[in-house]
Design an enzyme around this catalytic site. Structure first.
Site, PDB file in Angstrom:
ATOM      1  N   GLU A  59      13.987  -4.617  -6.865  1.00  0.00           N
ATOM      2  CA  GLU A  59      13.533  -4.363  -8.225  1.00  0.00           C
ATOM      3  C   GLU A  59      12.764  -3.044  -8.294  1.00  0.00           C
ATOM      4  OE1 GLU A  59      14.252  -6.009 -10.907  1.00  0.00           O
ATOM      5  OE2 GLU A  59      15.380  -7.560  -9.850  1.00  0.00           O
ATOM      6  N   ARG A  64      23.461 -10.481 -20.337  1.00  0.00           N
ATOM      7  CA  ARG A  64      24.152  -9.351 -19.708  1.00  0.00           C
ATOM      8  C   ARG A  64      25.558  -9.771 -19.278  1.00  0.00           C
ATOM      9  NH1 ARG A  64      19.584  -7.989 -15.250  1.00  0.00           N
ATOM     10  NH2 ARG A  64      20.062 -10.193 -14.845  1.00  0.00           N
ATOM     11  N   ARG A 102      25.609  -6.611 -15.531  1.00  0.00           N
ATOM     12  CA  ARG A 102      24.973  -6.990 -14.262  1.00  0.00           C
ATOM     13  C   ARG A 102      26.066  -7.206 -13.225  1.00  0.00           C
ATOM     14  NH1 ARG A 102      23.052  -8.545  -9.856  1.00  0.00           N
ATOM     15  NH2 ARG A 102      20.973  -9.472  -9.608  1.00  0.00           N
TER      16      ARG A 102
END
Length: 412
Positions: free
Chosen positions: A311, A353, A303
């Site tokens: 999104e 992440r 990330r």
């Protein structure tokens, strides 16, 4: 002043005339490392018998144990052609040569050099004045790479080329034929027209049927790797800066000097060399601010720190405005490329992440996405080292009404 000019021109003409009388020779008082010339005999079934492959054992640049061997290679088993660059000096000078790898592990380097007499050293000026003959050295990499990396202590870069087997065979044959010719008919080296790099270009032009025009990087070939990349000969999927990190072999050349498997070991898998420099291959672009990379054989999700893109993967909802564009832009920037990952404070986010700043060469991807209007600032303490950079990038994007800040999204 006019008389001085005329006298100067006359002097130049006389000097050129004087040196033009020189003829290249096969018999001089050669330096011990350049007494023996190589040759190649082409035999049946596309095999070649190489005579006088040089493989000196060096204790220093001037102290060595003289050793040659003969080697039969099967051209049908040619596996790869590498382009090697050895920068030296401070004005762009470098030596370049090619190396040919075979499936049985044999690695044969062909290096185009001046043929020095005892006590001589290279001078670009003397190279213009018929002071050196040119020679093709056919050598083991335990000689030519070890000498340059471990004894001269110059940087050595070994780049795999895009040459396929057929092209590699033609290139190898072309260079060996020229080595054979020089054994019977010597030529003078010329700093501008008959040097290591210009000769490689001539062979490539013949084999690839290209017409590589003159470029300053052929005269000062320290940057010839960049030229080779521009011409599509090497490193197409990464920047030249990343390639120089990945393909520099000095550390491994020092570690494996003396090994029988020297050539193999200095070419450790690309991933191992890249990982030491925090470079990883992007295997998937998830969306505008998330990617998958391969680390030690495992896929890891990354990330981007400090930014947020719309999104694109929402349950039962359409993608947010500019989400698809952000994903497409991220793909264009990083997909299938080698990226450098830099950590701030946190190792991962709450979803597991990896949190990283992402670079392709010198391009800061996090910043680029904000600057171009594909992402907004989203800094979360303690990972705030680049906060001011991102805020400034967003200010510019807003001012210029780019992407998220343009009429398409602001009118919704």
């Amino acid at each position: 002043m006019r008389k001085i000019t005329i006298l100067g021109l006359v002097l130049v003409v006389c000097i050129i005339g004087f040196y033009s009388l020189f003829e290249p020779q096969l018999n001089r008082n050669w330096s011990p490392d350049q007494v023996v010339l190589p040759s190649a005999e082409f035999i049946e079934d596309n095999k070649v018998l190489l005579s006088n492959v040089r493989n000196f054992k060096y204790s220093s640049t001037t102290s060595y144990e003289i050793e040659y061997y003969d080697l039969e290679v099967d051209l049908n088993k040619l596996e790869r052609v590498d382009y090697i660059v050895e920068p030296f000096g401070s004005i762009g000078a470098a030596h370049t040569f090619l190396s040919f790898a075979f499936e049985d592990g044999n690695q044969v380097a062909v290096s185009i050099e001046i043929r020095k007499e005892i006590g001589e050293s290279f001078s670009p000026l003397k190279g213009l004045l018929r002071q050196y003959e040119v020679m093709y050295v056919v050598a083991d990499e335990r000689d030519v790479v070890n000498l340059r990396a471990n004894h001269r202590q110059h940087a050595v870069y070994i780049y795999p080329t895009v040459a396929n087997r057929e092209q590699g065979i033609l290139l190898f044959k072309s260079m060996l034929n020229r080595a054979n010719e020089l054994k019977g008919k010597p030529e003078f080296y010329n700093t501008l027209t008959n040097n290591c790099t210009t000769n490689i270009v001539k062979h490539i032009n013949d084999v690839f049927q290209k017409d590589i025009s003159w470029d300053l990087r052929l005269l000062l070939p320290e940057e010839s790797d960049a030229l080779a990349k521009e011409l599509g000969f090497i490193a197409q999927d990464i920047s030249i800066e990343e390639a120089r990190v990945i393909y520099k072999v000095n550390e491994r050349a020092e570690l494996y000097k003396g090994s029988q498997d020297f050539s193999k070991l200095i070419r450790l898998p690309l991933e191992e060399s890249a990982a030491k420099n925090n470079l990883y291959r992007v295997t998937k672009v998830v969306d505008g601010d998330t990617i998958d990379v391969e680390i030690n054989g495992q896929t890891k999700r990354v990330r981007y720190i400090g930014i947020d893109t719309p999104e694109s993967q929402l349950e039962d909802k359409p993608a947010e405005c500019f989400a698809l564009e952000a994903t497409a832009r991220n793909q264009a920037l990083v997909e299938n490329k080698w990226v450098r990952l830099e950590k701030d404070v946190s190792e991962t986010d709450k979803y597991g992440r990896l949190l990283r700043y992402v670079f392709v060469g010198d391009k800061f991807i996090n910043q680029t996405l904000v600057e171009e209007g594909y992402a907004s600032v989203f800094t979360v303490p303690p990972d705030v080292a680049q906060k001011d950079t991102f805020i400034e990038a967003q200010r510019k994007a807003k001012t210029e009404e780019k992407g998220l800040w343009g009429s398409v999204c602001t009118s919704l």
